[in-house]
Design a protein around this motif. Structure first.
Motif, PDB file in Angstrom:
ATOM      1  N   TYR A 180      13.417   1.378  15.765  1.00  0.00           N
ATOM      2  CA  TYR A 180      13.247   2.566  14.937  1.00  0.00           C
ATOM      3  C   TYR A 180      12.136   2.369  13.918  1.00  0.00           C
ATOM      4  CZ  TYR A 180      17.697   3.685  17.069  1.00  0.00           C
ATOM      5  OH  TYR A 180      18.683   3.929  17.992  1.00  0.00           O
ATOM      6  N   TRP A 181      11.693   3.481  13.336  1.00  0.00           N
ATOM      7  CA  TRP A 181      10.617   3.473  12.346  1.00  0.00           C
ATOM      8  C   TRP A 181      11.011   2.564  11.189  1.00  0.00           C
ATOM      9  CZ3 TRP A 181       5.742   4.675  12.354  1.00  0.00           C
ATOM     10  CH2 TRP A 181       5.053   4.936  11.170  1.00  0.00           C
ATOM     11  N   PRO A 182      10.203   1.549  10.866  1.00  0.00           N
ATOM     12  CA  PRO A 182      10.588   0.580   9.835  1.00  0.00           C
ATOM     13  C   PRO A 182      10.648   1.191   8.445  1.00  0.00           C
ATOM     14  CG  PRO A 182       8.315   0.224  10.525  1.00  0.00           C
ATOM     15  CD  PRO A 182       8.887   1.239  11.467  1.00  0.00           C
ATOM     16  N   THR A 183      11.652   0.786   7.703  1.00  0.00           N
ATOM     17  CA  THR A 183      11.803   1.227   6.315  1.00  0.00           C
ATOM     18  C   THR A 183      11.143   0.208   5.402  1.00  0.00           C
ATOM     19  OG1 THR A 183      13.913   2.305   6.815  1.00  0.00           O
ATOM     20  CG2 THR A 183      13.464   1.810   4.499  1.00  0.00           C
ATOM     21  N   LYS A 184      10.042   0.618   4.804  1.00  0.00           N
ATOM     22  CA  LYS A 184       9.351  -0.258   3.860  1.00  0.00           C
ATOM     23  C   LYS A 184       8.527   0.592   2.901  1.00  0.00           C
ATOM     24  CE  LYS A 184       5.156  -1.159   6.590  1.00  0.00           C
ATOM     25  NZ  LYS A 184       4.280  -2.231   7.161  1.00  0.00           N
ATOM     26  N   LEU A 185       8.149   0.022   1.786  1.00  0.00           N
ATOM     27  CA  LEU A 185       7.364   0.734   0.792  1.00  0.00           C
ATOM     28  C   LEU A 185       5.974   1.025   1.350  1.00  0.00           C
ATOM     29  CD1 LEU A 185       7.170   1.801  -2.120  1.00  0.00           C
ATOM     30  CD2 LEU A 185       6.267  -0.446  -2.768  1.00  0.00           C
ATOM     31  N   ARG A 186       5.587   2.288   1.301  1.00  0.00           N
ATOM     32  CA  ARG A 186       4.290   2.694   1.837  1.00  0.00           C
ATOM     33  C   ARG A 186       3.443   3.246   0.701  1.00  0.00           C
ATOM     34  NH1 ARG A 186       5.003   2.477   7.307  1.00  0.00           N
ATOM     35  NH2 ARG A 186       7.191   2.513   7.958  1.00  0.00           N
ATOM     36  N   THR A 187       2.292   2.645   0.513  1.00  0.00           N
ATOM     37  CA  THR A 187       1.376   3.047  -0.542  1.00  0.00           C
ATOM     38  C   THR A 187       0.118   3.597   0.103  1.00  0.00           C
ATOM     39  OG1 THR A 187       2.239   1.374  -2.058  1.00  0.00           O
ATOM     40  CG2 THR A 187       0.084   2.298  -2.569  1.00  0.00           C
ATOM     41  N   SER A 188      -0.137   4.872  -0.133  1.00  0.00           N
ATOM     42  CA  SER A 188      -1.289   5.524   0.480  1.00  0.00           C
ATOM     43  C   SER A 188      -2.509   5.409  -0.425  1.00  0.00           C
ATOM     44  CB  SER A 188      -0.974   7.002   0.730  1.00  0.00           C
ATOM     45  OG  SER A 188      -0.891   7.703  -0.500  1.00  0.00           O
ATOM     46  N   SER A 189      -3.653   5.816   0.098  1.00  0.00           N
ATOM     47  CA  SER A 189      -4.871   5.825  -0.713  1.00  0.00           C
ATOM     48  C   SER A 189      -4.727   6.799  -1.879  1.00  0.00           C
ATOM     49  CB  SER A 189      -6.082   6.197   0.153  1.00  0.00           C
ATOM     50  OG  SER A 189      -5.886   7.470   0.770  1.00  0.00           O
ATOM     51  N   SER A 190      -3.934   7.850  -1.697  1.00  0.00           N
ATOM     52  CA  SER A 190      -3.689   8.791  -2.790  1.00  0.00           C
ATOM     53  C   SER A 190      -2.956   8.106  -3.939  1.00  0.00           C
ATOM     54  CB  SER A 190      -2.873   9.987  -2.295  1.00  0.00           C
ATOM     55  OG  SER A 190      -3.598  10.746  -1.357  1.00  0.00           O
ATOM     56  N   HIS A 191      -1.956   7.294  -3.595  1.00  0.00           N
ATOM     57  CA  HIS A 191      -1.240   6.551  -4.635  1.00  0.00           C
ATOM     58  C   HIS A 191      -2.178   5.595  -5.362  1.00  0.00           C
ATOM     59  CE1 HIS A 191       2.450   7.265  -1.919  1.00  0.00           C
ATOM     60  NE2 HIS A 191       2.479   8.134  -2.912  1.00  0.00           N
ATOM     61  N   GLU A 192      -3.059   4.983  -4.607  1.00  0.00           N
ATOM     62  CA  GLU A 192      -3.983   4.021  -5.209  1.00  0.00           C
ATOM     63  C   GLU A 192      -4.961   4.693  -6.172  1.00  0.00           C
ATOM     64  OE1 GLU A 192      -5.664   2.233  -1.771  1.00  0.00           O
ATOM     65  OE2 GLU A 192      -3.995   0.829  -1.468  1.00  0.00           O
ATOM     66  N   GLU A 193      -5.227   5.982  -5.961  1.00  0.00           N
ATOM     67  CA  GLU A 193      -6.091   6.717  -6.880  1.00  0.00           C
ATOM     68  C   GLU A 193      -5.428   6.927  -8.237  1.00  0.00           C
ATOM     69  OE1 GLU A 193      -7.445  10.335  -5.154  1.00  0.00           O
ATOM     70  OE2 GLU A 193      -8.122   9.370  -3.300  1.00  0.00           O
ATOM     71  N   GLY A 194      -4.103   6.837  -8.272  1.00  0.00           N
ATOM     72  CA  GLY A 194      -3.417   6.922  -9.553  1.00  0.00           C
ATOM     73  C   GLY A 194      -2.250   7.868  -9.584  1.00  0.00           C
ATOM     74  N   CYS A 195      -1.053   7.334  -9.844  1.00  0.00           N
ATOM     75  CA  CYS A 195       0.130   8.137 -10.114  1.00  0.00           C
ATOM     76  C   CYS A 195       1.272   7.202 -10.479  1.00  0.00           C
ATOM     77  CB  CYS A 195       0.531   9.012  -8.925  1.00  0.00           C
ATOM     78  SG  CYS A 195       1.418   8.155  -7.606  1.00  0.00           S
ATOM     79  N   GLU A 196       2.267   7.735 -11.158  1.00  0.00           N
ATOM     80  CA  GLU A 196       3.490   6.995 -11.430  1.00  0.00           C
ATOM     81  C   GLU A 196       4.493   7.328 -10.332  1.00  0.00           C
ATOM     82  OE1 GLU A 196       3.986   4.789 -13.868  1.00  0.00           O
ATOM     83  OE2 GLU A 196       1.932   5.088 -14.590  1.00  0.00           O
ATOM     84  N   ARG A 197       5.209   6.326  -9.855  1.00  0.00           N
ATOM     85  CA  ARG A 197       6.201   6.552  -8.808  1.00  0.00           C
ATOM     86  C   ARG A 197       7.572   6.091  -9.307  1.00  0.00           C
ATOM     87  NH1 ARG A 197       3.767   3.781  -3.471  1.00  0.00           N
ATOM     88  NH2 ARG A 197       5.298   5.096  -2.417  1.00  0.00           N
ATOM     89  N   ASP A 198       8.572   6.915  -9.045  1.00  0.00           N
ATOM     90  CA  ASP A 198       9.927   6.568  -9.464  1.00  0.00           C
ATOM     91  C   ASP A 198      10.878   6.884  -8.316  1.00  0.00           C
ATOM     92  OD1 ASP A 198      12.027   5.705 -10.973  1.00  0.00           O
ATOM     93  OD2 ASP A 198      11.804   7.180 -12.574  1.00  0.00           O
TER      94      ASP A 198
END
Length: 279
Positions: free
Chosen positions: A133-151
């Motif tokens: 099945y599709w692996p469950t892991k933290l995925r960080t996109s290029s959009s996230h790298e451009e800047g945002c807070e994640r909760d």
């Protein structure tokens, strides 16, 4: 022949109708063609029915993102939703939410926060546990790298504002036990918000299309049809077939490809009596 900007059916919201150049009714398609295949996506977004949902500034992600695509293509929009200088909150941690983060960054948002209802996944998946099945892991996109807070593990309780305009949201942290979600005591917090984008996935195909065809639906609002036997991919309406998200609900593109191929064979068999197309 590909025809774009066409609505199938009637009673669409004005925002949708204004984007179409033409409207076609199912009875006209049935009269002109020997078979019709419904193969659209699950375009009905999941809503967040909490107090304050009606405030100006709370939008579905797909009210926001297509507008930017049209602007990028050279269109002029009168009332484009702009994140410039605003405090933006994106509710939903998938690809659509990531696109909202990236577009808000390009608009020049003052701040961007992204909430996910589920707990923060591990940075590395446990392959033996989740395969195939599709692996469950933290995925960080290029959009996230451009800047945002994640909760993570955050549930939105209500939106608040003045004079019909959004000013903040009230949320809390949650924990999951035995598949049930409970609020973490004393975890409620407020966050300044001028714009909120709901990016929590899609629940079903657009109901106006299914209702226009008059097809039988399942309990989730999808078109009811089997994938095996002589009536494979056939709806309850003669000559009308269905495949992909419009039959199974929101899913992966690989399922759309598979069902599209199988549905093509089913249509060929329906028209010709047999088929050499692969299944």
């Amino acid at each position: 022949t590909f025809r774009t900007g066409v609505l199938i059916g009637k009673d669409f919201p004005a925002a949708v109708s204004n984007m179409a150049r033409d409207t076609i009714f199912p009875e006209d398609l049935a009269a002109e063609f020997d078979a019709v295949v419904m193969a659209g996506g699950a375009e009905q977004p999941r809503d967040l029915p909490v107090p304050g949902r009606e405030l100006k500034g709370v939008h579905f992600a797909m009210d926001f993102l297509p507008q930017q695509n049209r602007v990028n293509a050279g269109d002029k929009l009168k009332d484009q939703i702009k994140a410039t200088g605003k405090h933006v909150v994106v509710i939903g941690g998938g690809d659509t939410g990531s696109d909202c983060v990236g577009t808000s960054n390009r608009h020049g948002a003052e701040s961007i926060t992204q909430f996910e209802l589920m707990p923060m996944p591990p940075e590395q998946e446990n392959k033996p546990l989740v395969w195939p099945y599709w692996p469950t892991k933290l995925r960080t996109s290029s959009s996230h790298e451009e800047g945002c807070e994640r909760d993570f593990a955050v549930a939105t309780k209500r939106f608040e504002g003045k004079n019909g305009k959004l000013e903040k949201l009230v949320a809390c942290h949650v924990e999951w036990k035995d598949g049930k979600m409970t609020e973490v005591p004393d975890s409620e917090f407020e966050l300044k918000a001028d714009l909120v984008f709901l990016a929590m996935g899609f629940v079903s195909p657009v109901q106006q299309v299914l209702d226009a065809f008059g097809v039988q639906k399942d309990a989730r609002g999808n078109t009811k049809a089997t994938v095996e036997g002589e009536s494979a991919y056939q709806t309850s309406v003669p000559k009308v077939f269905v495949a992909g998200d419009m039959r199974r609900g929101q899913s992966l593109v690989v399922w759309a490809i598979r069902e599209g191929r199988q549905c093509a064979r089913a249509v060929d068999e329906f028209l010709m009596g047999s088929s050499v197309l692969p299944r």
